[in-house]
Design a protein around this motif. Structure first.
Motif, PDB file in Angstrom:
ATOM      1  N   ALA A  32      44.666  36.993  37.878  1.00 22.69           N
ATOM      2  CA  ALA A  32      43.493  38.267  37.539  1.00 22.69           C
ATOM      3  C   ALA A  32      43.503  39.905  37.583  1.00 22.69           C
ATOM      4  O   ALA A  32      43.483  40.468  37.439  1.00 22.69           O
ATOM      5  CB  ALA A  32      42.589  37.694  38.347  1.00 22.69           C
ATOM      6  N   PHE A  37      43.620  37.865  32.746  1.00 17.68           N
ATOM      7  CA  PHE A  37      42.411  37.714  31.712  1.00 17.68           C
ATOM      8  C   PHE A  37      41.934  38.267  31.354  1.00 17.68           C
ATOM      9  O   PHE A  37      40.151  37.707  30.536  1.00 17.68           O
ATOM     10  CB  PHE A  37      41.555  36.350  32.985  1.00 17.68           C
ATOM     11  CG  PHE A  37      42.404  35.720  34.488  1.00 17.68           C
ATOM     12  CD1 PHE A  37      43.498  34.649  33.218  1.00 17.68           C
ATOM     13  CD2 PHE A  37      42.423  35.339  35.094  1.00 17.68           C
ATOM     14  CE1 PHE A  37      44.280  33.850  33.430  1.00 17.68           C
ATOM     15  CE2 PHE A  37      43.174  34.721  35.795  1.00 17.68           C
ATOM     16  CZ  PHE A  37      44.089  34.004  35.548  1.00 17.68           C
ATOM     17  N   LEU A  73      40.111  27.617  32.902  1.00 15.17           N
ATOM     18  CA  LEU A  73      40.149  28.628  33.176  1.00 15.17           C
ATOM     19  C   LEU A  73      39.721  29.167  32.002  1.00 15.17           C
ATOM     20  O   LEU A  73      39.671  30.748  30.925  1.00 15.17           O
ATOM     21  CB  LEU A  73      41.988  28.981  33.286  1.00 15.17           C
ATOM     22  CG  LEU A  73      42.493  29.586  34.455  1.00 15.17           C
ATOM     23  CD1 LEU A  73      43.649  29.309  33.662  1.00 15.17           C
ATOM     24  CD2 LEU A  73      41.896  30.677  35.165  1.00 15.17           C
ATOM     25  N   ARG A  79      37.321  33.013  35.244  1.00 18.50           N
ATOM     26  CA  ARG A  79      38.458  34.231  35.193  1.00 18.50           C
ATOM     27  C   ARG A  79      38.216  35.702  36.250  1.00 18.50           C
ATOM     28  O   ARG A  79      39.074  35.948  36.673  1.00 18.50           O
ATOM     29  CB  ARG A  79      38.819  34.642  33.912  1.00 18.50           C
ATOM     30  CG  ARG A  79      39.512  32.940  33.401  1.00 18.50           C
ATOM     31  CD  ARG A  79      39.737  33.831  32.075  1.00 18.50           C
ATOM     32  NE  ARG A  79      39.411  34.246  31.059  1.00 18.50           N
ATOM     33  CZ  ARG A  79      38.062  33.680  29.395  1.00 18.50           C
ATOM     34  NH1 ARG A  79      38.251  32.459  29.624  1.00 18.50           N
ATOM     35  NH2 ARG A  79      37.524  34.329  29.231  1.00 18.50           N
TER      36      ARG A  79
END
Length: 125
Positions: A32, A37, A73, A79
């Motif tokens: 992240a 993401f 996710l 995310r």
């Protein structure tokens, strides 16, 4: 073709390893923070990996909690939250608590089963 089989085997191993890495909240935080993401192609790849939930693939997983993370996710909000190290720390702590509780509960169930079998064996004699 033999090389296709080798390629498929390698792909299977790589995807298996990657999916299992998703069980690690610190790794998710790492992804992240580096913007993975936010990458549409990466998010699509995560969607593609949902095939691991099928029993014929899931049976190879050593860390089945990775499937729960893979499911989470799929949601943009989750995310986004993973950028926060505190979020990853919280998930990590919750997993540890779950494992501790699960282990104790499983041990109690096994003890109860053993005692029941012992009683059954004694009553049969």
């Amino acid at each position: 073709c033999v090389s296709d089989d080798a390629g498929n085997r390698l792909r299977f191993q790589l995807e298996l390893e990657f999916v299992q890495c998703l069980a690690n909240p610190n790794y998710l935080n790492f992804l992240a923070q580096r913007g993975y993401f936010k990458d549409k192609a990466f998010v699509n790849y995560l969607k593609y990996l949902l095939y691991w939930k099928e029993p014929e693939y899931a049976k190879y997983l050593k860390y089945p909690q990775c499937l729960h993370m893979l499911e989470l996710l799929q949601y943009e909000h989750f995310r986004k939250e993973l950028v926060n190290a505190q979020c990853a720390k919280f998930i990590d702590e919750q997993q540890i608590l779950h494992w501790q509780h699960y282990s104790r509960k499983r041990m109690r169930l096994q003890q109860a089963l053993a005692e029941q079998q012992q009683q059954n064996n004694t009553s049969v004699k």
